[in-house]
Each structure stands twice: as structure tokens, then as C-alpha cells.
Design an enzyme around this catalytic site. Sequence first.
Site, PDB file in Angstrom:
ATOM      1  N   LYS A  86      -1.121 -14.962  77.874  1.00  0.00           N
ATOM      2  CA  LYS A  86      -0.553 -14.147  76.788  1.00  0.00           C
ATOM      3  C   LYS A  86      -1.498 -13.060  76.624  1.00  0.00           C
ATOM      4  CE  LYS A  86       2.901 -14.417  73.763  1.00  0.00           C
ATOM      5  NZ  LYS A  86       4.403 -14.751  74.132  1.00  0.00           N
ATOM      6  N   GLY A 118      15.051  -8.968  64.894  1.00  0.00           N
ATOM      7  CA  GLY A 118      14.848  -7.995  66.010  1.00  0.00           C
ATOM      8  C   GLY A 118      15.336  -8.533  67.289  1.00  0.00           C
ATOM      9  N   ASN A 119      14.625  -8.349  68.388  1.00  0.00           N
ATOM     10  CA  ASN A 119      15.269  -8.634  69.657  1.00  0.00           C
ATOM     11  C   ASN A 119      15.904 -10.160  69.815  1.00  0.00           C
ATOM     12  OD1 ASN A 119      15.148 -10.154  72.312  1.00  0.00           O
ATOM     13  ND2 ASN A 119      14.894  -7.730  73.016  1.00  0.00           N
ATOM     14  N   GLY A 163      16.309 -12.403  67.125  1.00  0.00           N
ATOM     15  CA  GLY A 163      17.245 -12.725  66.177  1.00  0.00           C
ATOM     16  C   GLY A 163      18.473 -11.913  66.017  1.00  0.00           C
TER      17      GLY A 163
HETATM   18  P1  NAD Z   1      10.839  -8.269  67.268  1.00  0.00           P
HETATM   19  O1  NAD Z   1       9.628  -7.556  66.919  1.00  0.00           O
HETATM   20  O2  NAD Z   1      11.803  -7.634  68.140  1.00  0.00           O
HETATM   21  O3  NAD Z   1      11.361  -9.004  66.009  1.00  0.00           O
HETATM   22  C1  NAD Z   1      10.780  -9.621  65.136  1.00  0.00           C
HETATM   23  C2  NAD Z   1      11.643  -9.602  63.601  1.00  0.00           C
HETATM   24  O4  NAD Z   1      10.921 -10.458  62.723  1.00  0.00           O
HETATM   25  C3  NAD Z   1      12.107  -8.354  63.082  1.00  0.00           C
HETATM   26  O5  NAD Z   1      13.315  -8.271  62.563  1.00  0.00           O
HETATM   27  C4  NAD Z   1      11.092  -8.222  62.079  1.00  0.00           C
HETATM   28  O6  NAD Z   1      11.559  -7.180  60.861  1.00  0.00           O
HETATM   29  C5  NAD Z   1      11.031  -9.788  61.434  1.00  0.00           C
HETATM   30  N1  NAD Z   1       9.798  -9.961  60.698  1.00  0.00           N
HETATM   31  C6  NAD Z   1       8.529  -9.735  60.927  1.00  0.00           C
HETATM   32  N2  NAD Z   1       7.757  -9.993  59.606  1.00  0.00           N
HETATM   33  C7  NAD Z   1       8.676 -10.853  59.043  1.00  0.00           C
HETATM   34  C8  NAD Z   1       8.441 -11.565  57.908  1.00  0.00           C
HETATM   35  N3  NAD Z   1       7.462 -11.501  57.017  1.00  0.00           N
HETATM   36  N4  NAD Z   1       9.613 -12.193  57.436  1.00  0.00           N
HETATM   37  C9  NAD Z   1      10.828 -12.438  57.957  1.00  0.00           C
HETATM   38  N5  NAD Z   1      10.899 -11.666  59.266  1.00  0.00           N
HETATM   39  C10 NAD Z   1       9.868 -10.985  59.641  1.00  0.00           C
HETATM   40  O7  NAD Z   1      10.276  -9.698  68.067  1.00  0.00           O
HETATM   41  P2  NAD Z   1      10.920 -10.519  68.964  1.00  0.00           P
HETATM   42  O8  NAD Z   1      10.848 -10.171  70.403  1.00  0.00           O
HETATM   43  O9  NAD Z   1      12.439 -10.737  68.377  1.00  0.00           O
HETATM   44  O10 NAD Z   1      10.134 -11.894  68.782  1.00  0.00           O
HETATM   45  C11 NAD Z   1      10.742 -12.783  67.623  1.00  0.00           C
HETATM   46  C12 NAD Z   1       9.933 -14.234  67.844  1.00  0.00           C
HETATM   47  O11 NAD Z   1      10.450 -14.472  69.195  1.00  0.00           O
HETATM   48  C13 NAD Z   1       8.390 -14.011  68.155  1.00  0.00           C
HETATM   49  O12 NAD Z   1       7.729 -15.541  67.636  1.00  0.00           O
HETATM   50  C14 NAD Z   1       8.233 -14.036  69.688  1.00  0.00           C
HETATM   51  O13 NAD Z   1       7.201 -14.650  70.239  1.00  0.00           O
HETATM   52  C15 NAD Z   1       9.644 -14.985  70.116  1.00  0.00           C
HETATM   53  N6  NAD Z   1      10.224 -14.896  71.605  1.00  0.00           N
HETATM   54  C16 NAD Z   1      10.301 -13.584  72.073  1.00  0.00           C
HETATM   55  C17 NAD Z   1      10.786 -13.700  73.150  1.00  0.00           C
HETATM   56  C18 NAD Z   1      11.348 -12.496  73.575  1.00  0.00           C
HETATM   57  O14 NAD Z   1      12.112 -12.059  74.600  1.00  0.00           O
HETATM   58  N7  NAD Z   1      11.434 -11.292  72.970  1.00  0.00           N
HETATM   59  C19 NAD Z   1      10.996 -14.660  73.945  1.00  0.00           C
HETATM   60  C20 NAD Z   1      10.431 -15.869  73.459  1.00  0.00           C
HETATM   61  C21 NAD Z   1       9.972 -15.892  72.426  1.00  0.00           C
END
Ligand code: NAD
Length: 397
Positions: free
Chosen positions: A95, A208-209, A211
Site C-alpha cells: 500500500k 465515492g467510487n 459507495g
Molecule cells: P472515494 O474517494 O472515491 O470516496 C470516498 C467517499 O467517502 C466520498 O464520497 C467522500 O465524500 C466520503 N467521505 C469522506 N470523508 C467522510 C466522512 N467523514 N464521513 C462520511 N463520508 C466521508 O474513495 P473510494 O475509492 O470509494 O474508497 C472508499 C473506501 O473503500 C476506502 O476505505 C477504500 O480503502 C476502500 N476500497 C476502495 C477500493 C476501490 O476500488 N476504490 C477497493 C477496496 C477498498
Amino acid sequence: MAQLDKVAQIKNFSAKFMARMREPNRDIRISIPVQMDNGSLKIFEGYRVEYNNALGPYKGGIRYHPQIEINEIKALALWMTLKCAVVGIPMGGGKGGITVDPKDLSKEELERLSRGWVRGLFDILGPYKDVPAPDLNTTPEIMAWMADEFEKITGDKTKATFTGKPIKAGGSEGRGPATGLGGFYVFNALKKELGLPEKCKVVIQGFGNVGGNAAHIFAENKHTVIAVSDSKGAIFKKDGLDLEKVETYKKNTGSLKDFPEAKNITNEELLELSCDLLIPAAFENVVTNANVNKIKAKAILELANGPITPEADEILFKKGIPVVPDILANSGGVTVSYFEWDQNLKKEHWTEKEVFGKLKLIMEETSKKISEKAEESKTSLRMGAFILALERIQKKM
Ligand code: NAD
């Protein structure tokens, strides 16, 4: 580490192996000088943790966040190691990150910073050494800059060193929704076992991506998404949100707050709503000792990494609220990242249908195996997943 301690109490792994698993192979901190638009020079701190490569090249995302530090990256790198082992792909775990709030930078500054991360680390990266990907606040465009910088420095033209690239830069079809979709396949495979109804009321933290895609996928499959949130707050509508309208509203205003057809609530209130399925999809440590007894969801699908603290996890287990653990639930992302790497090396381009078909098969088979492991040891799905992953890594080591 608390999770490793717990699994060691349930299953008899060799002490030497467990000692090895407690430390990464290496962790690297770099300083990245960036020329800012006003001509000044700013130094940023960047990281790469290479945790374990017994099963294949290190694999894991790069996170941009103002509060990250090396211990968080180490935890995430261990989870990546376990995640790749759980789904049975030939990858290890790593990471990376940069301590930065990308919102403070212009696009040009962000590009120089991202290229700087590669200049600081290129000699440890490569298709058979270490293969980064996007994570929080990093995008396909950033991966394209990084891949380009890597190719310029090393001459490597395979494009297989960074995954999560845009399709025109060698990315895979289906990488965008892969994590949310993989989570949905896992949910479907385990729905009965989790005691959930055919049509669920779903609450999602983060838009985000992960959710955002999950919200659309659950709604398209006739489940009702009653609340979603972003960093500025949450919105709730008892009989279900119209996600197309929510998406347009967020695009136009920059946040979900004050969406006209729903009630504004806080992110804390969102976690405590009555629902069938709670999906934390933002960041870690949101369900803790402080709020775990207020959780009313019938089950939790962890799409974020580490959203539940070990203490809260224990309480949920005792209360009979099943948790589908992150290293299973969100492993769709790394699985399609692996498909991307594989396509790049073979110079192939698979259709979205092929990608989703292969993903579904892996997610369903993995869910079944983990459920059996949990059953065998009379433990949680999380411990079942840890046991499956650690057995595979121990055997290889
Ligand atoms: P992202 O940056 O696209 O989205 C993150 C979301 O969380 C945004 O909507 C943001 O507004 C929201 N957020 C930020 N601070 C917040 C708070 N205090 N309260 C509520 N919401 C808040 O990121 P992502 O890629 O969607 O990743 C989200 C999670 O999923 C992370 O834990 C990441 O490690 C995990 N993850 C992502 C992937 C991937 O393929 N992108 C894969 C595995 C795990």
C-alpha cells in the site's frame, strides 16, 4: 495486529510464520519536491509499504490524504496481502500514499506530485515487483500520469505496473464499478446465511467510487437505498432515494447536503439507522465502542477497509449481527486490478461481460469457501477469511 492475535487463538499457525506476518518486508518513506504554481517549492511526504510477496508481486493502492501516516499504510498493506490470498490471485500485498489534501492543489500541481511519487520509487516498482493502484482520492487519471512517468523513466512498455488506468491508457473494462459489484456478488452469495430478506433496505456511508457504484447496483437489483452520505453529511428517505437525481444534485452542488427530496442527517445518525444492510464505504474506524450498541442494521457489508474496530467487531459477533469482512467484501477491486495486469501482460482486452463473468465466479466461490472455514472453526466470517488467507500464505512461504 489485534486481528492477527485473535486468529492465532482460533487456529494453530506456526509461531515463526505469525511473527513474520506481523512486520512488512519493507516500508519506505520518501520526500517529494514539487514546484508549485506560484514558483515556490514544497516538499511532500510519500510512502510505500511492501508487506508480503510470497504469492506474487506486491499489490495495493495509493492513498492521498492529509492525515495518513505509516502505521495506517502498514495496516492497509497487511489487509491487501490477506485480500489477494483470500481471492486466490497470484499477488502479494502493499500500500502507498502521500500526505496531502488534493483539494489544496491545482491539477498541474497534482500531476507533478503524482509523477514525483513515481520518481521517488520507480526502482522498487514493476509488473513483477510491485503493482500499485488507486485508493482514496486517487483516480484513473492519476494512474495514467504515474504509468506514463514509469514508462518514461524505465522504458517498460507493458503498462502492467499500475492498474486502475483509464481504458485508453491500458485499463480494464469494468474496473470502475468492480469493488461495488464484487461486494454485491458476495452479498448475494451470502444473503440467506446472513438472514436477510429477498429485498433489502440498504444504508451506505460514502458516495465515492465504491459507495456510489454500490448504491446504483443495489438499487438496480430492486433493493431500496434509504440513505447515503459524503464527507459533508448524510441524506435519508424512508421509502428510498432516487439515485439518478441524487447523482445529478451532487454533481451540480458538490455535496449531498440539502438534497430536496430527503432529510439531512449526520454521518453518525446514518450508521445508526434501522435497515437490513449497512454498508460503510468511506474510511476506517467508523463503528467503534462508542456507537456499536446503537447499530440497528441486521447485517454489515464492509466495503471500506477496516470500518469496524476489533472491539466493536467482537460485540457485533456476540450480538449476532453478521459482518461480511472487508478482505472479502471489497476484494472485487483488486480482482479486476489483477485482470487488468493479466490483460496488459498478455496484450489482450477483455469485454466487460467477460470481466464481470470472471469476477462473479471468483466472488461466489470465495464467499462459499470463507463461509465453510467460519463454520468449521465456529467463528465469524472475518476469522474465516483470515484463516483461509493465512493458510495459503503459510503454505507458500
Ligand atoms: P472515494 O474517494 O472515491 O470516496 C470516498 C467517499 O467517502 C466520498 O464520497 C467522500 O465524500 C466520503 N467521505 C469522506 N470523508 C467522510 C466522512 N467523514 N464521513 C462520511 N463520508 C466521508 O474513495 P473510494 O475509492 O470509494 O474508497 C472508499 C473506501 O473503500 C476506502 O476505505 C477504500 O480503502 C476502500 N476500497 C476502495 C477500493 C476501490 O476500488 N476504490 C477497493 C477496496 C477498498
